[in-house]
Design a protein around this motif. Structure first.
Motif, PDB file in Angstrom:
ATOM      1  N   LEU A 146       0.881  -1.253  -0.012  1.00  0.00           N
ATOM      2  CA  LEU A 146      -0.035   0.076   0.037  1.00  0.00           C
ATOM      3  C   LEU A 146       0.720   1.324  -0.049  1.00  0.00           C
ATOM      4  CD1 LEU A 146      -2.701   1.373   0.096  1.00  0.00           C
ATOM      5  CD2 LEU A 146      -2.940   0.814   2.771  1.00  0.00           C
TER       6      LEU A 146
ATOM      7  N   LYS B 295       1.340   4.961  -2.348  1.00  0.00           N
ATOM      8  CA  LYS B 295       0.780   6.284  -2.052  1.00  0.00           C
ATOM      9  C   LYS B 295       1.883   7.539  -2.170  1.00  0.00           C
ATOM     10  CE  LYS B 295      -2.728   5.105   0.342  1.00  0.00           C
ATOM     11  NZ  LYS B 295      -4.190   5.730  -0.028  1.00  0.00           N
TER      12      LYS B 295
ATOM     13  N   PRO C 169     -13.535  -5.249   7.212  1.00  0.00           N
ATOM     14  CA  PRO C 169     -12.342  -6.348   7.286  1.00  0.00           C
ATOM     15  C   PRO C 169     -11.024  -6.091   7.902  1.00  0.00           C
ATOM     16  CG  PRO C 169     -12.603  -5.455   4.932  1.00  0.00           C
ATOM     17  CD  PRO C 169     -13.593  -4.666   5.871  1.00  0.00           C
TER      18      PRO C 169
ATOM     19  N   GLU D  77      -7.210  -6.103   5.669  1.00  0.00           N
ATOM     20  CA  GLU D  77      -7.336  -5.033   4.746  1.00  0.00           C
ATOM     21  C   GLU D  77      -7.201  -3.540   5.416  1.00  0.00           C
ATOM     22  OE1 GLU D  77     -10.350  -5.325   1.871  1.00  0.00           O
ATOM     23  OE2 GLU D  77      -9.589  -3.824   0.547  1.00  0.00           O
ATOM     24  N   GLY D  78      -8.366  -3.436   6.435  1.00  0.00           N
ATOM     25  CA  GLY D  78      -8.439  -2.258   7.209  1.00  0.00           C
ATOM     26  C   GLY D  78      -7.310  -2.079   7.944  1.00  0.00           C
TER      27      GLY D  78
ATOM     28  N   ALA E 221      -4.877  -0.463   5.926  1.00  0.00           N
ATOM     29  CA  ALA E 221      -5.078   1.082   5.371  1.00  0.00           C
ATOM     30  C   ALA E 221      -5.110   1.914   6.697  1.00  0.00           C
ATOM     31  CB  ALA E 221      -6.433   1.042   4.890  1.00  0.00           C
ATOM     32  N   LEU E 222      -5.579   1.627   7.701  1.00  0.00           N
ATOM     33  CA  LEU E 222      -5.531   2.572   8.869  1.00  0.00           C
ATOM     34  C   LEU E 222      -3.872   2.984   9.257  1.00  0.00           C
ATOM     35  CD1 LEU E 222      -7.134   3.900  11.188  1.00  0.00           C
ATOM     36  CD2 LEU E 222      -7.164   1.709  12.237  1.00  0.00           C
TER      37      LEU E 222
ATOM     38  N   ASN F 278      -2.775   5.336   6.936  1.00  0.00           N
ATOM     39  CA  ASN F 278      -3.428   6.715   6.945  1.00  0.00           C
ATOM     40  C   ASN F 278      -2.966   7.478   8.362  1.00  0.00           C
ATOM     41  OD1 ASN F 278      -4.815   6.209   4.588  1.00  0.00           O
ATOM     42  ND2 ASN F 278      -6.622   5.145   5.666  1.00  0.00           N
TER      43      ASN F 278
ATOM     44  N   ALA G 127      -8.726   8.595   5.159  1.00  0.00           N
ATOM     45  CA  ALA G 127      -8.146   7.863   3.827  1.00  0.00           C
ATOM     46  C   ALA G 127      -7.091   9.035   3.424  1.00  0.00           C
ATOM     47  CB  ALA G 127      -9.157   7.535   2.905  1.00  0.00           C
TER      48      ALA G 127
ATOM     49  N   LEU H   2      -5.665  10.338   0.336  1.00  0.00           N
ATOM     50  CA  LEU H   2      -5.759  10.035  -0.985  1.00  0.00           C
ATOM     51  C   LEU H   2      -4.888  11.088  -1.856  1.00  0.00           C
ATOM     52  CD1 LEU H   2      -9.622   9.108  -1.432  1.00  0.00           C
ATOM     53  CD2 LEU H   2      -7.756   7.610  -0.800  1.00  0.00           C
TER      54      LEU H   2
ATOM     55  N   THR I 226     -13.574   6.534   6.643  1.00  0.00           N
ATOM     56  CA  THR I 226     -12.597   6.598   5.579  1.00  0.00           C
ATOM     57  C   THR I 226     -11.284   6.143   5.907  1.00  0.00           C
ATOM     58  OG1 THR I 226     -11.680   8.825   5.469  1.00  0.00           O
ATOM     59  CG2 THR I 226     -13.912   8.358   4.505  1.00  0.00           C
TER      60      THR I 226
ATOM     61  N   VAL J   4     -10.201   3.716   7.478  1.00  0.00           N
ATOM     62  CA  VAL J   4      -9.812   2.318   7.364  1.00  0.00           C
ATOM     63  C   VAL J   4      -9.501   1.850   5.646  1.00  0.00           C
ATOM     64  CG1 VAL J   4     -10.559   1.726   9.861  1.00  0.00           C
ATOM     65  CG2 VAL J   4     -12.117   1.292   7.649  1.00  0.00           C
ATOM     66  N   CYS J   5      -9.875   2.805   4.845  1.00  0.00           N
ATOM     67  CA  CYS J   5      -9.707   2.688   3.559  1.00  0.00           C
ATOM     68  C   CYS J   5      -8.505   3.080   2.834  1.00  0.00           C
ATOM     69  CB  CYS J   5     -10.944   3.559   2.708  1.00  0.00           C
ATOM     70  SG  CYS J   5     -12.613   2.979   3.335  1.00  0.00           S
ATOM     71  N   ALA J   6      -8.101   2.265   2.019  1.00  0.00           N
ATOM     72  CA  ALA J   6      -6.752   2.414   1.357  1.00  0.00           C
ATOM     73  C   ALA J   6      -7.378   3.200   0.099  1.00  0.00           C
ATOM     74  CB  ALA J   6      -6.133   1.013   0.644  1.00  0.00           C
ATOM     75  N   ASP J   7      -8.283   3.256  -0.575  1.00  0.00           N
ATOM     76  CA  ASP J   7      -8.698   3.960  -1.786  1.00  0.00           C
ATOM     77  C   ASP J   7     -10.336   4.017  -1.599  1.00  0.00           C
ATOM     78  OD1 ASP J   7      -8.435   5.602  -3.764  1.00  0.00           O
ATOM     79  OD2 ASP J   7      -8.064   3.891  -5.257  1.00  0.00           O
ATOM     80  N   ILE J   8     -10.858   5.195  -2.203  1.00  0.00           N
ATOM     81  CA  ILE J   8     -12.216   5.460  -2.304  1.00  0.00           C
ATOM     82  C   ILE J   8     -12.742   5.869  -3.484  1.00  0.00           C
ATOM     83  CG2 ILE J   8     -13.898   6.887  -1.262  1.00  0.00           C
ATOM     84  CD1 ILE J   8     -12.458   7.029   1.350  1.00  0.00           C
TER      85      ILE J   8
ATOM     86  N   SER K 290     -11.845   0.758  -1.035  1.00  0.00           N
ATOM     87  CA  SER K 290     -11.242  -0.593  -0.589  1.00  0.00           C
ATOM     88  C   SER K 290     -10.798  -0.424   0.921  1.00  0.00           C
ATOM     89  CB  SER K 290      -9.629  -0.763  -1.576  1.00  0.00           C
ATOM     90  OG  SER K 290      -9.775  -0.444  -2.654  1.00  0.00           O
ATOM     91  N   PRO K 291     -11.429  -1.215   1.529  1.00  0.00           N
ATOM     92  CA  PRO K 291     -12.583  -1.884   1.453  1.00  0.00           C
ATOM     93  C   PRO K 291     -13.852  -0.882   1.218  1.00  0.00           C
ATOM     94  CG  PRO K 291     -12.427  -1.864   3.695  1.00  0.00           C
ATOM     95  CD  PRO K 291     -11.069  -0.834   3.237  1.00  0.00           C
ATOM     96  N   ASP K 292     -15.078  -1.813   0.903  1.00  0.00           N
ATOM     97  CA  ASP K 292     -16.517  -1.017   1.203  1.00  0.00           C
ATOM     98  C   ASP K 292     -16.799  -1.040   2.721  1.00  0.00           C
ATOM     99  OD1 ASP K 292     -16.589  -0.801  -1.580  1.00  0.00           O
ATOM    100  OD2 ASP K 292     -17.759  -2.833  -1.813  1.00  0.00           O
ATOM    101  N   ILE K 293     -17.551   0.089   2.786  1.00  0.00           N
ATOM    102  CA  ILE K 293     -17.765   0.459   4.427  1.00  0.00           C
ATOM    103  C   ILE K 293     -19.333   0.766   4.401  1.00  0.00           C
ATOM    104  CG2 ILE K 293     -17.530   1.717   6.796  1.00  0.00           C
ATOM    105  CD1 ILE K 293     -14.836  -0.101   5.842  1.00  0.00           C
TER     106      ILE K 293
END
Lengths: 351, 351
Positions: free
Chosen positions: A22, A26, A302, A305-306, A309-310, A313, A336, A338, B152, B154-158, B290-293
């Motif tokens: 990941l 970024k 999840p 995956e979560g 990302a966390l 972030n 996030a 982004l 958001t 916990v998301c890698a992408d949105i 990624s992931p959906d929340i």
């Protein structure tokens, strides 16, 4: 624009690899090094371990001090262990080089709960070297603590809090299945709880203390219970088979008491293929107070995956944080990341 | 233990009174003064206006500078208005006396969205006088922005975000019902939208910008739509009657675009007695990424009670904040303040 944020990842397992992959996506971040505890990984190009189709030009090291001196990271992400005692040596080395740390070690989410001595030592060391340390992840670190705390923010008073997280262990590997007792007989499960081989969830104590600290509650005690989830049906994953009467997972709960009353109840049944018995996975938070609050979602956020990302972030939040140990409840909310990560950082980058 | 945190409340309407009553219950906090814009409230004991059965020994003032000089508050809570232009004069006066501010004015939740000129001026003034300013409330400030941002994390992408808040206007007073067009004919509603008398929700632009800023997104435009909720049944509250074919409320939505694509959709239908047509109230957040929340709760977090609590709970966060304008996304998450408020403050109290 300034130099990229230089990040070192410790750990090349499922979590460390996911975090490293990941980081490569970024903007404003440079993955400068990978550290592995396993000696057999040293010298391998990171691209191979991360499952990429090309080399990264980053050689995996198992000499932490050397790799820090060579790569001068601004921050390190530690994904090597669960317990504070196990995490402390690497964190010490990082701090002595002035490197801030985000750890996925569950006990680092609220370090004083497991060892106030080690927590205090790391806190002083971090302050001395102008670095910050955060432990986080989906749980502990988010669903059963940070999100709960945020929701209490709209309450004038609170009588009790309960939160549950029902998940599916099917995607997990041998070590997780073993520590949850999957595939055991009920007797072997109880024996495993007694001898410490069936662990259940690591993090309840941290979540309960994080919530209590945020609310200004003093907890008297936390009672944990680990019960076998005995399957009534045949369940099977590539790694394990569970017949009716055998254990599909661990129903682990924790209840925290204050002034003789149960005030925080955390519930986390983990099993393979819960849907086979009509159990839907999901996260749920209920606050009895003024006002009452209830929020839930299915399926659960999840975990793997979560967490990746966390952790990524939170990089700018930790680089901006006051020196010392910190918690999710003390930093601005995660978001996030982004855009360019450098736009979010106003502190603690190497000159 | 140090002196209590000295709080001044501006506004003696439903919100200001609710906040003041809650402050009276909080340990470590002293309600030192109440300010009312309405001249006819000046000189009345606060206990009467707050509906208490005893006097408080606090006389309501409508001379802001005088009451600040007399009562030396550490922080003021402003609950007098919705728009930044209307809020600015009182905030300026408070800042010039070094008093930090929490405002329930919807446009103060993300001040630059309504006026970057006023926002910048207040920011500089706050820095000059070592004070911090936060705008917050349930919406904007929590459900459709802070909670979204936290998820958001916990998301890698949105790809896109949508959030909705379905509430019941039945408990509200004349001014809210009027600005939502309740009881109008559909034609009169559309006329009201055109001439500005039917306002709908104030705060979408602030929420969308707060989310975008947290994620590192640049928005191209925000499109708002106000549609009449035309009742098919008879609805009635003590203040208004709606017959079939008349307007029960305002379905207000906002869509924010980035790179030509709708990325944030905020939906807030407000009406009296939604349950009469089978509509359940509630809050709901969905993130496609990624992931959906997905997280939701029913009924909705109550707006009035929740805003009072949130504003009070943010007091220590604002006293600890860096000088200048801030937002909910830049401060540690709110938490119910159930212990002594002074334990949470390490900055900006009057000596």
């Amino acid at each position: 624009m300034s130099e990229k944020i230089r990040v070192l990842v410790l750990g090349t397992g499922k979590m460390g690899s996911g975090i490293a992959r990941l980081l490569l996506q970024k903007e404003g971040i440079e993955l400068v090094a990978l550290f592995a505890r396993r000696a057999e990984r040293a010298g391998i190009d990171a691209g191979r371990v991360l499952g990429l189709d090309h080399e990264l030009g980053i050689t995996i090291s198992n000499e932490l001090s050397t790799v820090i001196a060579q790569c001068r990271p601004d921050i390190a992400i530690q994904a090597t262990c669960s317990l504070i005692e196990d995490a402390a040596a690497e964190i010490r080395t990082l701090l002595q080089h002035g490197v801030s740390v985000i750890s996925t070690a569950e006990e680092m989410a609220f370090p004083a709960a497991a060892s106030s001595v080690v927590a205090d030592e790391l806190h002083q060391l971090a302050i001395k070297h102008n670095a910050a340390v955060l432990g986080t992840g989906i749980n502990p670190g988010f669903v059963l603590d940070l999100l709960v705390i945020a929701l209490t923010g709209v309450c004038a008073d609170i009588r009790s809090i309960s939160a549950s997280r029902i998940n599916d262990l099917s995607p997990y590997g041998h070590s997780v299945l073993t520590t949850q007792g999957v595939g055991l007989s009920p007797n072997a499960f109880r024996q495993g709880v007694a001898d410490g081989s069936v662990v259940g969830h690591v993090g309840f104590v941290q979540s309960a203390h994080m919530i209590a600290a945020a609310l200004g509650w003093e907890l008297e005690r936390i009672e944990e219970k680990r019960e076998p989830i005995i399957s009534t049906v045949h369940r099977e994953t590539p790694l394990v088979t569970v017949e009716p009467g055998q254990v599909a997972g661990c129903h682990h709960t924790a209840v925290a008491y204050r002034q003789g009353r149960a005030v925080i109840t955390l519930d986390h049944p983990q099993q393979i293929q819960p849907q086979l018995e009509g159990v839907a996975t999901g996260d749920s938070i209920t606050i009895e107070g003024s006002p009452d609050i209830h929020l839930s979602g299915s399926p659960e956020i999840p975990g793997g995956e979560g967490t990746c990302a966390l952790v990524v972030n939170m990089i700018p939040r930790v680089l901006n944080a006051a020196p010392g140990l910190t918690t999710m409840a003390e930093l601005p909310v995660p978001a996030a990341m982004l855009g360019d990560a450098r736009m979010l950082v106003h502190g603690r980058l190497k000159p």
